[in-house]
Design a protein around this motif. Structure first.
Motif, PDB file in Angstrom:
ATOM      1  N   SER A 181      -4.576  -4.769  24.457  1.00 43.70           N
ATOM      2  CA  SER A 181      -3.797  -5.545  23.499  1.00 43.70           C
ATOM      3  C   SER A 181      -2.972  -4.614  22.623  1.00 43.70           C
ATOM      4  O   SER A 181      -3.478  -3.620  22.104  1.00 43.70           O
ATOM      5  CB  SER A 181      -4.719  -6.375  22.613  1.00 43.70           C
ATOM      6  OG  SER A 181      -5.421  -7.311  23.383  1.00 43.70           O
ATOM      7  N   PHE A 182      -1.704  -4.971  22.478  1.00 41.68           N
ATOM      8  CA  PHE A 182      -0.796  -4.267  21.573  1.00 41.68           C
ATOM      9  C   PHE A 182      -0.435  -5.242  20.460  1.00 41.68           C
ATOM     10  O   PHE A 182      -0.768  -6.420  20.524  1.00 41.68           O
ATOM     11  CB  PHE A 182       0.462  -3.813  22.322  1.00 41.68           C
ATOM     12  CG  PHE A 182       0.188  -2.853  23.439  1.00 41.68           C
ATOM     13  CD1 PHE A 182       0.041  -1.506  23.191  1.00 41.68           C
ATOM     14  CD2 PHE A 182       0.068  -3.310  24.743  1.00 41.68           C
ATOM     15  CE1 PHE A 182      -0.217  -0.615  24.223  1.00 41.68           C
ATOM     16  CE2 PHE A 182      -0.196  -2.429  25.784  1.00 41.68           C
ATOM     17  CZ  PHE A 182      -0.339  -1.077  25.524  1.00 41.68           C
ATOM     18  N   SER A 183       0.281  -4.772  19.468  1.00 43.62           N
ATOM     19  CA  SER A 183       0.635  -5.652  18.349  1.00 43.62           C
ATOM     20  C   SER A 183       1.553  -6.798  18.789  1.00 43.62           C
ATOM     21  O   SER A 183       1.512  -7.881  18.234  1.00 43.62           O
ATOM     22  CB  SER A 183       1.303  -4.853  17.234  1.00 43.62           C
ATOM     23  OG  SER A 183       2.484  -4.237  17.719  1.00 43.62           O
ATOM     24  N   GLU A 189       8.602 -10.706  33.212  1.00 41.95           N
ATOM     25  CA  GLU A 189       8.355 -10.873  31.775  1.00 41.95           C
ATOM     26  C   GLU A 189       6.897 -10.652  31.368  1.00 41.95           C
ATOM     27  O   GLU A 189       6.512 -10.933  30.246  1.00 41.95           O
ATOM     28  CB  GLU A 189       8.823 -12.249  31.286  1.00 41.95           C
ATOM     29  CG  GLU A 189      10.292 -12.530  31.550  1.00 41.95           C
ATOM     30  CD  GLU A 189      11.230 -11.507  30.912  1.00 41.95           C
ATOM     31  OE1 GLU A 189      11.005 -11.115  29.764  1.00 41.95           O
ATOM     32  OE2 GLU A 189      12.189 -11.114  31.595  1.00 41.95           O
ATOM     33  N   GLN A 190       6.054 -10.163  32.265  1.00 45.51           N
ATOM     34  CA  GLN A 190       4.665  -9.823  31.954  1.00 45.51           C
ATOM     35  C   GLN A 190       4.537  -8.304  31.899  1.00 45.51           C
ATOM     36  O   GLN A 190       5.223  -7.597  32.623  1.00 45.51           O
ATOM     37  CB  GLN A 190       3.718 -10.374  33.031  1.00 45.51           C
ATOM     38  CG  GLN A 190       3.718 -11.874  33.153  1.00 45.51           C
ATOM     39  CD  GLN A 190       3.079 -12.543  31.949  1.00 45.51           C
ATOM     40  OE1 GLN A 190       2.088 -12.069  31.417  1.00 45.51           O
ATOM     41  NE2 GLN A 190       3.667 -13.636  31.517  1.00 45.51           N
ATOM     42  N   SER A 191       3.624  -7.823  31.063  1.00 49.31           N
ATOM     43  CA  SER A 191       3.400  -6.384  30.928  1.00 49.31           C
ATOM     44  C   SER A 191       2.173  -5.958  31.719  1.00 49.31           C
ATOM     45  O   SER A 191       1.164  -6.665  31.737  1.00 49.31           O
ATOM     46  CB  SER A 191       3.201  -6.015  29.453  1.00 49.31           C
ATOM     47  OG  SER A 191       4.367  -6.274  28.731  1.00 49.31           O
ATOM     48  N   TYR A 192       2.284  -4.798  32.351  1.00 49.35           N
ATOM     49  CA  TYR A 192       1.193  -4.239  33.152  1.00 49.35           C
ATOM     50  C   TYR A 192       1.064  -2.758  32.847  1.00 49.35           C
ATOM     51  O   TYR A 192       2.026  -2.101  32.452  1.00 49.35           O
ATOM     52  CB  TYR A 192       1.470  -4.421  34.654  1.00 49.35           C
ATOM     53  CG  TYR A 192       1.516  -5.857  35.076  1.00 49.35           C
ATOM     54  CD1 TYR A 192       0.359  -6.528  35.455  1.00 49.35           C
ATOM     55  CD2 TYR A 192       2.710  -6.564  35.073  1.00 49.35           C
ATOM     56  CE1 TYR A 192       0.393  -7.864  35.824  1.00 49.35           C
ATOM     57  CE2 TYR A 192       2.757  -7.899  35.441  1.00 49.35           C
ATOM     58  CZ  TYR A 192       1.591  -8.539  35.816  1.00 49.35           C
ATOM     59  OH  TYR A 192       1.629  -9.857  36.176  1.00 49.35           O
ATOM     60  N   LEU A 193      -0.128  -2.238  33.071  1.00 47.54           N
ATOM     61  CA  LEU A 193      -0.404  -0.815  32.922  1.00 47.54           C
ATOM     62  C   LEU A 193      -1.004  -0.294  34.217  1.00 47.54           C
ATOM     63  O   LEU A 193      -1.795  -0.982  34.869  1.00 47.54           O
ATOM     64  CB  LEU A 193      -1.402  -0.570  31.788  1.00 47.54           C
ATOM     65  CG  LEU A 193      -0.907  -0.764  30.369  1.00 47.54           C
ATOM     66  CD1 LEU A 193      -2.082  -0.852  29.401  1.00 47.54           C
ATOM     67  CD2 LEU A 193       0.017   0.376  29.967  1.00 47.54           C
ATOM     68  N   ILE A 194      -0.622   0.924  34.561  1.00 49.77           N
ATOM     69  CA  ILE A 194      -1.211   1.599  35.717  1.00 49.77           C
ATOM     70  C   ILE A 194      -1.487   3.041  35.305  1.00 49.77           C
ATOM     71  O   ILE A 194      -0.727   3.618  34.516  1.00 49.77           O
ATOM     72  CB  ILE A 194      -0.280   1.504  36.952  1.00 49.77           C
ATOM     73  CG1 ILE A 194      -1.007   1.918  38.218  1.00 49.77           C
ATOM     74  CG2 ILE A 194       0.994   2.307  36.754  1.00 49.77           C
ATOM     75  CD1 ILE A 194      -0.290   1.523  39.497  1.00 49.77           C
ATOM     76  N   ALA A 241      -1.222  -6.352  27.916  1.00 51.39           N
ATOM     77  CA  ALA A 241      -0.886  -5.810  29.233  1.00 51.39           C
ATOM     78  C   ALA A 241      -2.122  -5.813  30.122  1.00 51.39           C
ATOM     79  O   ALA A 241      -3.201  -5.394  29.700  1.00 51.39           O
ATOM     80  CB  ALA A 241      -0.344  -4.389  29.100  1.00 51.39           C
ATOM     81  N   ASN A 242      -1.950  -6.285  31.354  1.00 51.20           N
ATOM     82  CA  ASN A 242      -3.010  -6.224  32.347  1.00 51.20           C
ATOM     83  C   ASN A 242      -3.041  -4.827  32.946  1.00 51.20           C
ATOM     84  O   ASN A 242      -1.996  -4.276  33.297  1.00 51.20           O
ATOM     85  CB  ASN A 242      -2.745  -7.225  33.483  1.00 51.20           C
ATOM     86  CG  ASN A 242      -3.016  -8.641  33.069  1.00 51.20           C
ATOM     87  OD1 ASN A 242      -4.111  -8.955  32.631  1.00 51.20           O
ATOM     88  ND2 ASN A 242      -2.026  -9.496  33.201  1.00 51.20           N
ATOM     89  N   VAL A 243      -4.222  -4.267  33.066  1.00 53.23           N
ATOM     90  CA  VAL A 243      -4.396  -2.965  33.704  1.00 53.23           C
ATOM     91  C   VAL A 243      -4.692  -3.225  35.174  1.00 53.23           C
ATOM     92  O   VAL A 243      -5.612  -3.985  35.502  1.00 53.23           O
ATOM     93  CB  VAL A 243      -5.550  -2.171  33.050  1.00 53.23           C
ATOM     94  CG1 VAL A 243      -5.729  -0.829  33.747  1.00 53.23           C
ATOM     95  CG2 VAL A 243      -5.290  -1.984  31.562  1.00 53.23           C
TER      96      VAL A 243
END
Length: 131
Positions: free
Chosen positions: A114-116, A10-15, A120-122
């Motif tokens: 940050s999104f609306s 349920e957490q967002s991440y970016l790679i 998300a953690n990079v």
């Protein structure tokens, strides 16, 4: 820069999309006896045997119950799989949107975006999986 947004627990991440050669659905993973806990096992990807690393185990998160995707990561000629829960989308992130984390105790977190509706953690795990 193009980044892949995915979720784990349920957490967002970016790679960075530059580090990912392709994204595949989870296939049969053969366990390897006596391997570190973060090594999920081995896969046969079109005749090439690749080690699959469980991202949740690697960065000490709760293991997802239903991992659906594997990132095929590349570092020069070397490739490894990175087991994740689910890819959401590929997005363009402007450098100004990236807030760098300088005080993080973990060297794989490089910042946040940050999104609306979410943050998300990079992450940058290449230096962890290609040692």
């Amino acid at each position: 820069m193009q980044m892949i947004l995915f979720k784990m627990n349920e957490q967002s991440y970016l790679i960075s999309a530059d580090t990912v050669e392709e994204i595949i659905d989870t296939i049969h993973i053969t366990k390897v006896p006596l391997a570190p806990s973060w090594v999920e096992g081995l896969i046969n990807l079109r005749g090439t045997i690749l080690t699959v690393v469980n991202l949740a185990e690697l960065i000490e998160l709760d293991k997802p119950t239903d991992p659906r995707n594997i990132f095929i990561m590349k570092n020069g000629e070397e490739k490894k799989g990175l087991l994740i829960e689910e890819v959401v989308e590929v997005i363009d992130v402007q450098p100004a949107d990236l807030q760098l984390k300088e005080d993080s105790e973990f060297d794989y977190y490089s910042g946040i975006v940050s999104f609306s509706d979410k943050v998300a953690n990079v992450i940058d795990v290449n230096h962890l999986i290609f040692e």
